[in-house]
Design a protein around this motif. Structure first.
Motif, PDB file in Angstrom:
ATOM      1  N   LEU A  16       0.818  -1.216   0.000  1.00 28.38           N
ATOM      2  CA  LEU A  16       0.000   0.000   0.000  1.00 28.38           C
ATOM      3  C   LEU A  16       0.851   1.266   0.000  1.00 28.38           C
ATOM      4  O   LEU A  16       0.337   2.356  -0.259  1.00 28.38           O
ATOM      5  N   ASN A  17       2.130   1.121   0.293  1.00 29.57           N
ATOM      6  CA  ASN A  17       3.013   2.289   0.360  1.00 29.57           C
ATOM      7  C   ASN A  17       3.934   2.414  -0.848  1.00 29.57           C
ATOM      8  O   ASN A  17       4.758   3.331  -0.898  1.00 29.57           O
ATOM      9  N   LEU A  18       3.794   1.502  -1.801  1.00 35.71           N
ATOM     10  CA  LEU A  18       4.640   1.573  -2.987  1.00 35.71           C
ATOM     11  C   LEU A  18       4.247   2.769  -3.847  1.00 35.71           C
ATOM     12  O   LEU A  18       3.063   3.112  -3.942  1.00 35.71           O
ATOM     13  N   PRO A  19       5.204   3.419  -4.493  1.00 33.07           N
ATOM     14  CA  PRO A  19       4.852   4.491  -5.439  1.00 33.07           C
ATOM     15  C   PRO A  19       4.108   3.914  -6.640  1.00 33.07           C
ATOM     16  O   PRO A  19       4.248   2.734  -6.967  1.00 33.07           O
ATOM     17  N   ASP A  20       3.331   4.750  -7.294  1.00 30.92           N
ATOM     18  CA  ASP A  20       2.471   4.272  -8.376  1.00 30.92           C
ATOM     19  C   ASP A  20       3.245   3.654  -9.532  1.00 30.92           C
ATOM     20  O   ASP A  20       2.730   2.789 -10.240  1.00 30.92           O
ATOM     21  N   TRP A  21       4.473   4.095  -9.750  1.00 31.17           N
ATOM     22  CA  TRP A  21       5.232   3.588 -10.893  1.00 31.17           C
ATOM     23  C   TRP A  21       5.869   2.229 -10.617  1.00 31.17           C
ATOM     24  O   TRP A  21       6.360   1.567 -11.529  1.00 31.17           O
ATOM     25  N   CYS A  22       5.829   1.791  -9.376  1.00 25.92           N
ATOM     26  CA  CYS A  22       6.534   0.570  -8.987  1.00 25.92           C
ATOM     27  C   CYS A  22       5.689  -0.669  -9.298  1.00 25.92           C
ATOM     28  O   CYS A  22       4.478  -0.677  -9.049  1.00 25.92           O
ATOM     29  N   PRO A  23       6.293  -1.735  -9.834  1.00 31.94           N
ATOM     30  CA  PRO A  23       5.555  -2.988 -10.037  1.00 31.94           C
ATOM     31  C   PRO A  23       4.975  -3.496  -8.715  1.00 31.94           C
ATOM     32  O   PRO A  23       5.644  -3.468  -7.687  1.00 31.94           O
ATOM     33  N   GLY A  24       3.736  -3.943  -8.757  1.00 31.14           N
ATOM     34  CA  GLY A  24       3.070  -4.412  -7.545  1.00 31.14           C
ATOM     35  C   GLY A  24       2.167  -3.380  -6.912  1.00 31.14           C
ATOM     36  O   GLY A  24       1.483  -3.668  -5.925  1.00 31.14           O
ATOM     37  N   SER A  25       2.163  -2.162  -7.483  1.00 31.27           N
ATOM     38  CA  SER A  25       1.341  -1.092  -6.897  1.00 31.27           C
ATOM     39  C   SER A  25      -0.063  -1.042  -7.498  1.00 31.27           C
ATOM     40  O   SER A  25      -0.830  -0.138  -7.185  1.00 31.27           O
ATOM     41  N   SER A  26      -0.390  -2.009  -8.352  1.00 29.58           N
ATOM     42  CA  SER A  26      -1.696  -1.961  -9.021  1.00 29.58           C
ATOM     43  C   SER A  26      -2.849  -2.059  -8.023  1.00 29.58           C
ATOM     44  O   SER A  26      -3.924  -1.495  -8.249  1.00 29.58           O
TER      45      SER A  26
ATOM     46  N   LYS B 178      -3.026  -0.726  -5.065  1.00 30.41           N
ATOM     47  CA  LYS B 178      -3.274   0.614  -4.531  1.00 30.41           C
ATOM     48  C   LYS B 178      -3.962   1.494  -5.569  1.00 30.41           C
ATOM     49  O   LYS B 178      -4.886   2.252  -5.242  1.00 30.41           O
ATOM     50  N   CYS B 179      -3.530   1.384  -6.820  1.00 28.14           N
ATOM     51  CA  CYS B 179      -4.140   2.193  -7.883  1.00 28.14           C
ATOM     52  C   CYS B 179      -5.601   1.808  -8.092  1.00 28.14           C
ATOM     53  O   CYS B 179      -6.465   2.675  -8.254  1.00 28.14           O
ATOM     54  N   ASP B 180      -5.871   0.491  -8.084  1.00 30.88           N
ATOM     55  CA  ASP B 180      -7.252   0.034  -8.236  1.00 30.88           C
ATOM     56  C   ASP B 180      -8.115   0.513  -7.072  1.00 30.88           C
ATOM     57  O   ASP B 180      -9.280   0.877  -7.253  1.00 30.88           O
ATOM     58  N   ALA B 181      -7.539   0.493  -5.873  1.00 32.39           N
ATOM     59  CA  ALA B 181      -8.285   0.952  -4.696  1.00 32.39           C
ATOM     60  C   ALA B 181      -8.631   2.432  -4.814  1.00 32.39           C
ATOM     61  O   ALA B 181      -9.730   2.859  -4.443  1.00 32.39           O
ATOM     62  N   ARG B 182      -7.698   3.215  -5.354  1.00 35.71           N
ATOM     63  CA  ARG B 182      -7.954   4.648  -5.516  1.00 35.71           C
ATOM     64  C   ARG B 182      -9.078   4.883  -6.531  1.00 35.71           C
ATOM     65  O   ARG B 182      -9.979   5.699  -6.305  1.00 35.71           O
ATOM     66  N   VAL B 183      -9.022   4.150  -7.640  1.00 34.46           N
ATOM     67  CA  VAL B 183     -10.069   4.280  -8.658  1.00 34.46           C
ATOM     68  C   VAL B 183     -11.420   3.866  -8.085  1.00 34.46           C
ATOM     69  O   VAL B 183     -12.443   4.531  -8.288  1.00 34.46           O
ATOM     70  N   SER B 184     -11.423   2.753  -7.343  1.00 40.94           N
ATOM     71  CA  SER B 184     -12.665   2.263  -6.752  1.00 40.94           C
ATOM     72  C   SER B 184     -13.233   3.261  -5.751  1.00 40.94           C
ATOM     73  O   SER B 184     -14.446   3.501  -5.708  1.00 40.94           O
ATOM     74  N   THR B 185     -12.363   3.868  -4.961  1.00 41.02           N
ATOM     75  CA  THR B 185     -12.813   4.863  -3.984  1.00 41.02           C
ATOM     76  C   THR B 185     -13.445   6.065  -4.680  1.00 41.02           C
ATOM     77  O   THR B 185     -14.506   6.560  -4.264  1.00 41.02           O
ATOM     78  N   ASN B 186     -12.819   6.522  -5.748  1.00 39.22           N
ATOM     79  CA  ASN B 186     -13.365   7.667  -6.486  1.00 39.22           C
ATOM     80  C   ASN B 186     -14.724   7.338  -7.099  1.00 39.22           C
ATOM     81  O   ASN B 186     -15.654   8.156  -7.074  1.00 39.22           O
ATOM     82  N   LEU B 187     -14.843   6.118  -7.640  1.00 43.04           N
ATOM     83  CA  LEU B 187     -16.115   5.713  -8.233  1.00 43.04           C
ATOM     84  C   LEU B 187     -17.215   5.636  -7.181  1.00 43.04           C
ATOM     85  O   LEU B 187     -18.351   6.070  -7.411  1.00 43.04           O
ATOM     86  N   PHE B 188     -16.871   5.097  -6.014  1.00 43.50           N
ATOM     87  CA  PHE B 188     -17.890   4.978  -4.976  1.00 43.50           C
ATOM     88  C   PHE B 188     -18.263   6.340  -4.400  1.00 43.50           C
ATOM     89  O   PHE B 188     -19.412   6.549  -3.986  1.00 43.50           O
TER      90      PHE B 188
END
Length: 232
Positions: A109-119, A121-131
């Motif tokens: 959850l603390n990885l930067p967005d460009w780092c492999p494995g951070s998907s 966290k990115c999906d969670a951010r998108v999901s939060t915005n949609l909700f």
């Protein structure tokens, strides 16, 4: 409500939900439900290939009418598409595999967005915005229509309780409005998944067991005849 801890806000949300959808109160939604069901039938006849989309539109439109007095279009309604996108994304994220991965490797959850494995966290951010959109867009729709003196909007679940705030004073708003938003979101998010799934299973059962389908049709014809559609 699903992710709200038990407490005063949870109890208030549950009370709001119960006041709208208890058996005697829900009777007022019957005409709307019949109208929506017949719209779904027409869509199925016109475009049978996309039956799942018609079921999703039906289940969402019934609840949105009851909760927000929002009139969805028969196909490709933007708010229905928002519901489908948000819930499908959330279902894809809320899996045991992802939960276990985050439990074992919480640093993901603390990885930067460009780092492999951070998907995740990115999906969670998108999901939060949609909700957040899911919670606020239809809620604001009711507010705007009430400001325009729309009578029908005041008969919806959200409209009735917003009117209660207006009548009893703004002191209720900080307590009632968050609980109302959660109750409203729970109503149509739950209805989308459960009702759509029930309709899909029903269609599958009728296809797999045509003899049962014929028997059920015969019973319906015996009760109401062949020149009218079923009602409540």
């Amino acid at each position: 409500m699903t992710f709200t801890g038990y407490g005063d806000e949870w109890r208030l949300s549950r009370r709001i939900f119960h006041q709208t959808f208890r058996a005697d109160s829900a009777l007022k939604f019957h005409p709307m439900q019949i109208r929506r069901a017949r719209e779904m039938i027409v869509s199925l006849i016109d475009d049978p290939q996309h039956y799942h989309a018609h079921f999703a539109t039906f289940s969402s439109s019934v609840t949105m009418s009851a909760v927000y007095d929002y009139e969805t279009s028969a196909r490709d309604d933007p708010l229905v598409l928002l519901v489908i996108h948000a819930i499908d994304l959330a279902i894809g994220m809320l899996t045991p595999e992802r939960a276990m991965m985050l439990k074992m490797f919480p640093f993901l959850l603390n990885l930067p967005d460009w780092c492999p494995g951070s998907s995740i966290k990115c999906d969670a951010r998108v999901s939060t915005n949609l909700f957040n959109e899911l919670v606020n867009v239809p809620f604001d729709y009711v507010k705007q229509h009430m400001a325009g003196d729309s009578i029908s909007s005041r008969s919806s679940m959200v409209g009735e309780h917003l009117q209660r705030i207006e009548e009893q004073g703004e002191a209720l708003r900080p307590v009632l409005e968050p609980a109302l938003k959660k109750a409203a979101t729970t109503a149509f998010a739950a209805a989308y998944d459960s009702t759509t799934s029930a309709l899909m299973v029903f269609i599958l059962a009728m296809v797999l067991y045509p003899d049962v389908q014929r028997y059920a049709q015969a019973e319906i014809d015996l009760v109401i005849g062949r020149d009218q559609l079923p009602t409540f």
